[in-house]
Design an enzyme around this catalytic site. Sequence first.
Site, PDB file in Angstrom:
ATOM      1  N   TYR A 248      -3.784  38.074  82.240  1.00 29.29           N
ATOM      2  CA  TYR A 248      -2.757  37.058  82.659  1.00 29.29           C
ATOM      3  C   TYR A 248      -1.298  37.862  82.606  1.00 29.29           C
ATOM      4  CZ  TYR A 248       0.075  32.883  82.430  1.00 29.29           C
ATOM      5  OH  TYR A 248       0.951  31.703  82.492  1.00 29.29           O
ATOM      6  N   ARG A 253       4.757  36.625  87.683  1.00 28.83           N
ATOM      7  CA  ARG A 253       3.496  35.719  87.083  1.00 28.83           C
ATOM      8  C   ARG A 253       4.108  34.283  86.907  1.00 28.83           C
ATOM      9  NH1 ARG A 253       1.896  36.666  81.117  1.00 28.83           N
ATOM     10  NH2 ARG A 253       3.735  35.364  80.734  1.00 28.83           N
ATOM     11  N   ASP A 254       2.919  33.340  87.343  1.00 23.33           N
ATOM     12  CA  ASP A 254       3.306  32.078  87.378  1.00 23.33           C
ATOM     13  C   ASP A 254       4.676  31.709  87.836  1.00 23.33           C
ATOM     14  OD1 ASP A 254       2.300  29.527  86.579  1.00 23.33           O
ATOM     15  OD2 ASP A 254       2.213  29.867  84.557  1.00 23.33           O
ATOM     16  N   CYS A 255       4.803  31.947  89.449  1.00 26.25           N
ATOM     17  CA  CYS A 255       5.954  31.686  89.932  1.00 26.25           C
ATOM     18  C   CYS A 255       6.627  30.340  89.934  1.00 26.25           C
ATOM     19  CB  CYS A 255       5.810  32.237  91.499  1.00 26.25           C
ATOM     20  SG  CYS A 255       4.497  31.237  92.464  1.00 26.25           S
ATOM     21  N   SER A 260       6.192  30.160  81.484  1.00 22.20           N
ATOM     22  CA  SER A 260       4.878  31.223  81.250  1.00 22.20           C
ATOM     23  C   SER A 260       5.025  32.519  82.327  1.00 22.20           C
ATOM     24  CB  SER A 260       3.741  30.573  81.832  1.00 22.20           C
ATOM     25  OG  SER A 260       3.810  29.799  82.833  1.00 22.20           O
TER      26      SER A 260
END
Length: 587
Positions: A248, A253-255, A260
Amino acid sequence: MRRTRTALLSAFAMVAGAAGVASAMQPSTAAAAAAACTVKYQVQSSWSGGFTANVTLTNNSAAKSSWKLGWSWAGNQKVSNGWNAKITQSGTAVTAANESYNGQLGSGASVSFGFNGTFSGTNAAPTAFTLDGAACDTGDGQPPTSQPPTSEPPTSQPPTSQPPTSQPPGTKVDNPYAGAKGYVNPDWSSKAAAEPGGSKVANQPTGVWVDRIAAINGANGAMGVRAHLDKALEQKGSGELAIQFVIYNLPGRDCSALASNGELGPTEIDKYKTQYIDPIAAIFKDPKYAGLRIVTTIEVDSLPNLITNVSGRDTSVPMCDTMKSNGNYVKGVAYALKTFGAIPNVYNYVDAGHHGWLGWDTNLGPTVDLFKTTATTDGAQLSNVHGFIVNTANYSALKEPYFKVTDSVNGTSVRQSKWVDWNQSVDELTYAQMLRDKAISAGFPSNIGVLIDTSRNGWGGTARPTAAGPTTSVDAYVNGGRVDRRIHLGNWCNQSGAGLGERPKASPEPGIDAYVWMKPPGESDGASQVIDNDEGKGFDRMCDPTYTGNARNGNSMSGALPNAPLSGKWFSAQFQELMKNAYPPLS
């Protein structure tokens, strides 16, 4: 985790079994009593010119801090590679010495190791063993036996039915959870056990989240990847064990969820490959871990965001448009699949959101197409995907027992209710099986499996309905009977009223490899307010209990608990609520 999601697991029983048992001869009862050790030599599989063997050594003498077991072949056997011991051979003489993690061997304690070997002619088992130079026996007076060869060596292709009770390293099993214990993360377990009542669940297996480069070697006092694998070898014993890692750390990341966000910028794909994926893979490939079943959850929420949160859909997020345009989600996931998929004992499961995110036809079909594209990009292959995982770190109910998607109320379909909103599925089990069927139709292997994260989707406690709602309207029927008590399906952060779900369990339903606790219960989804940090994690209003919502959650209250820490940090109040509302209830 964002938009909405889920995860799962269980404690798994080892089933014993192997063909051919060999041990040193016992000349007499008196001699047996004085023997330094008892040895069981098992040929587990054999083919033309090769074999796999397992050796279990029981120490009958004083406790040892290190050990060496010796034997000699009667034929021309040669050890080609081994695990859980340092094995050397000179002529026909073989020595197996302890690894750094299994040198302690108490009086009466046992240790196991294994190896692959080659031979021609007869594969006779050794007839005598020594422990640190002292003679050993079997304790049963029976000589060793060898395994008759079969026609073919083991292959790397998964079987179409249940795996054998013991699988040689290098051969993937159909379901890595079947017949295996689950790894209990000591970092999480110690926090759970320190909570009032936490000992009831502290022995459950949970996922290990590798959410930044520093986490590979351990950060802020937490164990690193190698330390977890070493501890897994200790927990494994002579059985099988599955250890779960969440991969992860994609660029950008985690647009769609600030809570997060990660450490890598949207263009840092090369850094992701060389400083994150490659070092993890190098550890996974260490031969001493060949006997572990390493399960990876690949990049939570990444690919689903490219389906629903981009321009042309009901909601769009500029960062998600960026990640779709530059292709780095697809390139990063493909690289992870290819790199880990080449390791024989690693099992990749791609994150597939949850039913409240992708359960509509207009979302699920394009998602599966994107999965296929990703799994065939830059050298990745469909066979690198062992399965999918749904509901990772989310709260969607495993089963809605009091209404079905096919129900109608006064002529109005349940799908027209505000809660279901024309979805094709009303719970995670239905969605997981629907996803699996769609993936197989798209060309994924027919034995592909799905994991469901049940760590926080129990929804028990006093608020849990016991029957269907009234039939005065379709909304009353659904809202009165649904066990998922969230304000809106789009709410995902530290949900009030949630409870622990089904305990980790292998093969619970057709097509489902396991229920898992991939998200460790008690670890926050995100902070309730702005908290400065060096992990790249932002503040998301969906984690603020005073937030009145946005288009993605129907402009509803967030339903988040107050006073939450950064994502991944321990949140005692949440853990206590999860235990209180567990379903099935904790005993």
